[in-house]
Structures are given as structure tokens and as C-alpha cells.
Design an enzyme around this catalytic site. Structure first.
Site, PDB file in Angstrom:
ATOM      1  N   TYR A  10      59.133  -7.914 104.334  1.00 55.73           N
ATOM      2  CA  TYR A  10      59.718  -8.477 105.548  1.00 55.73           C
ATOM      3  C   TYR A  10      58.751  -8.335 106.717  1.00 55.73           C
ATOM      4  O   TYR A  10      57.955  -7.395 106.775  1.00 55.73           O
ATOM      5  CB  TYR A  10      61.004  -7.741 105.935  1.00 55.73           C
ATOM      6  N   ARG A  58      67.367  -3.525 109.538  1.00 53.02           N
ATOM      7  CA  ARG A  58      67.913  -3.191 110.854  1.00 53.02           C
ATOM      8  C   ARG A  58      68.231  -1.692 110.952  1.00 53.02           C
ATOM      9  O   ARG A  58      68.095  -1.105 112.027  1.00 53.02           O
ATOM     10  CB  ARG A  58      69.126  -4.056 111.198  1.00 53.02           C
TER      11      ARG A  58
END
Length: 302
Positions: free
Chosen positions: A69, A175
Site C-alpha cells: 500500500y 488506518r
């Protein structure tokens, strides 16, 4: 002829992963099975493999693939969702975060670790999804899960914003990683943007947007957008079953060492792609104790 394969879809920020699958389903013949491998939050972008037909059977093998990511986080802000879509819980002055200091913070999370899943997630506790409980104003204890960060690099730091790249195991919430990095720094943190750039053999630069898939479908060329099963499982070693053993193997009889050819040594308990003599993948197999045989883990009917 049935449509089988995996579409390397590039998701934009906004729709859910389920929304994307629903739109792909409309491009296919009725009753064709469709599903995605590896959920992306609505705000997230990037690689979303969509499996079509018999390819839906390879979900477990894709979910176990490492993922990469590119994320941007903001120091000094904590939210209930751990990203900028949530309600702000606290704000603090973070100041400038130098790139070398950011790398030091990120490096703390390298390797195996335990991560507590966020309340705003699709995990179930007592049969109810956590995000449903969270929206009802309830918070419950969540058991930490084993995750692993294989690589993590700070890419750019500007004021209280940090962009970094991370390669990680299944089940890692980026997150939550941003939240934890902010907590370690002291001012808190939340995720501002997220793009999945790789999932196993699927790379962002090779993907297509949904509109491109719809255009291909309109021209009767949708198969061109689908990766064959053999390529979608490229992270697994390959063996080729001999013709005289193929029928037995399809009927559940394990392969002995004399029944297949292989180029590399096999790891006991590991999974392999099993090719037919004609070149099509017919199954994922599991290597038996001693490494001399293979049992069918999942057979594909094409």
C-alpha cells in the site's frame, strides 16, 4: 463457453468493494459467480482483484498473498474511524515531522506484531459486525491479531503529513497502523489517503478501471480483461500432472512422485498450482509429508 478468470480492477475512491463487484456482475452472463479478493474501504483506491466463474475458488489463495500500500497520514489528529472520514476525537500540534524521524517511527512496526482491529471494520463479534456496533455508539473489546510488516518506507514528509509505502500480511489495517504510528509519535494520527499498489501477482500499473471493462464488454471482448487462473496463482510453485494420472487426481486420488513433473523442490505442507498436460490449471494441491506426493486442495471445473 463459461467466462473464467480474475480481473485486475483499479478501484477509485468512493464506491465500496461490493459496489464494484455488482457492476462487474452486470457485464456477465446470468448466474455467473463473481466476488472480490481483499476488501478495500470506500475511501481507498487501487488493486481490487475480481474473480469470475470458477476463479472464485481461488479466494483463499489470493487473500494470503502479501499486499503493498501507499498511504498518507496526518499527525496530530485522532478520529473514531482512524481515518479522515470519522469524527475527530482529539487534535494536537504535531509540528514538522522530518523524514528520518518518520522512518524511525515506521521502522518500529517492522516484522511480526499484534494489531487490535478498529471498531469501524467488517469483523464480527457475537455475530454482529464491528462497524454496526460502532455506529450504534457501542465499543467492545477486540482481540489482537497477529500481523506482519514485511517492509515499510517513508516516501515524503511535509509538515505534519507523511506518505509511506508498506508491504504487509493479510489482516493488516493500514488506518490502524497510521493511528499507532501517531500514538507512538505522541500527537496522534489518522489516515488521509490509501492506495493498494500490489496484491500478490496483481499490480496497479497493469490494472484497468471499471469503465474500461465496460467498454470491452460492450465490444464482446471482456475475456481480454481476465487473467487466467495459472497467472493469478503465479505466487504458487507449479507442477504438471502426467496424462495417465490426471483422471485419478481429478477424482480425489493423491499424486505420487512419479505422477507429476516439477522444476523446483517442494515444501512439505505448501500449496502448488497443478497444471494438466495441455497447459490449463486444474487444481491447487497441497504437498504431502515428505514432499513426494500431492493431494488436491481445490479442483477447478472449467
Amino acid at each position: 463457453m463459461k467466462i473464467i478468470g480474475v480481473m485486475n480492477l483499479k478501484k477509485r475512491s468512493g464506491p465500496t468493494s461490493h459496489d464494484m463487484v455488482a457492476r462487474v456482475r452486470r457485464l456477465l452472463p446470468g448466474k455467473t459467480k463473481v466476488g472480490h479478493a481483499g476488501t478495500l474501504d470506500p475511501m481507498a483506491e487501487g488493486v481490487l482483484p475480481v474473480c469470475v466463474g470458477a476463479a472464485t475458488k481461488i479466494f483463499p489463495y489470493l487473500l494470503d498473498c502479501p499486499k503493498t500500500y501507499r498511504a498518507t497520514m496526518i499527525f496530530g489528529r485522532v478520529t473514531d474511524t482512524q481515518d479522515i472520514t470519522g469524527e475527530t476525537i482529539s487534535e494536537d500540534e504535531a509540528g514538522d515531522i522530518p523524514l528520518d524521524e518518520a522512518q524511525r517511527l515506521l521502522g518500529t512496526f517492522l516484522g511480526p506484531g499484534i494489531q487490535v482491529p478498529p471498531m469501524f471494520s467488517a469483523l464480527k463479534v457475537g455475530g454482529t459486525r464491528l462497524h454496526e456496533l460502532a455506529r450504534a455508539g457501542k465499543e467492545v473489546d477486540r482481540e489482537g491479531r497477529k500481523v506482519e510488516i514485511y517492509d515499510i518506507r517513508a516516501l515524503a514528509a511535509e509538515g505534519s503529513r507523511l506518505t509511506f509505502e508498506v508491504s504487509c500480511s493479510r489482516g493488516t489495517y493500514i488506518r490502524t497502523l497510521c493511528h499507532d504510528v501517531g500514538a507512538l509519535q505522541g500527537s496522534g494520527g489518522c489516515m488521509e489517503a490509501l492506495t493498494r499498489t500490489k496484491l500478490g501477482p496483481f499490480h496497479l500499473e497493469d490494472g484497468i478501471f471499471l469503465e474500461e471493462a465496460e467498454s470491452l464488454a460492450g465490444e464482446g471482448r471482456l475475456r481480454e480483461a481476465l487473467m487466467p487462473l495459472g497467472d493469478a496463482l503465479a505466487h504458487l510453485p507449479a507442477v504438471t500432472v502426467k496424462s495417465e494420472a490426471e483422471g485419478r487426481f481429478r477424482n480425489g486420488i493423491p499424486l505420487a512422485g512419479r505422477d507429476f513433473t516439477v522444476q523446483l523442490p517442494l515444501r512439505e505442507g505448501g500449496k502448488v498450482r497443478v497444471f494438466a498436460p495441455g497447459g490449463d490449471v486444474i487444481a491447487v494441491g497441497r504437498v504431502l509429508p515428505g514432499g513426494g506426493g500431492i493431494n488436491a486442495d481445490r479442483v477447478f471445473v472449467q
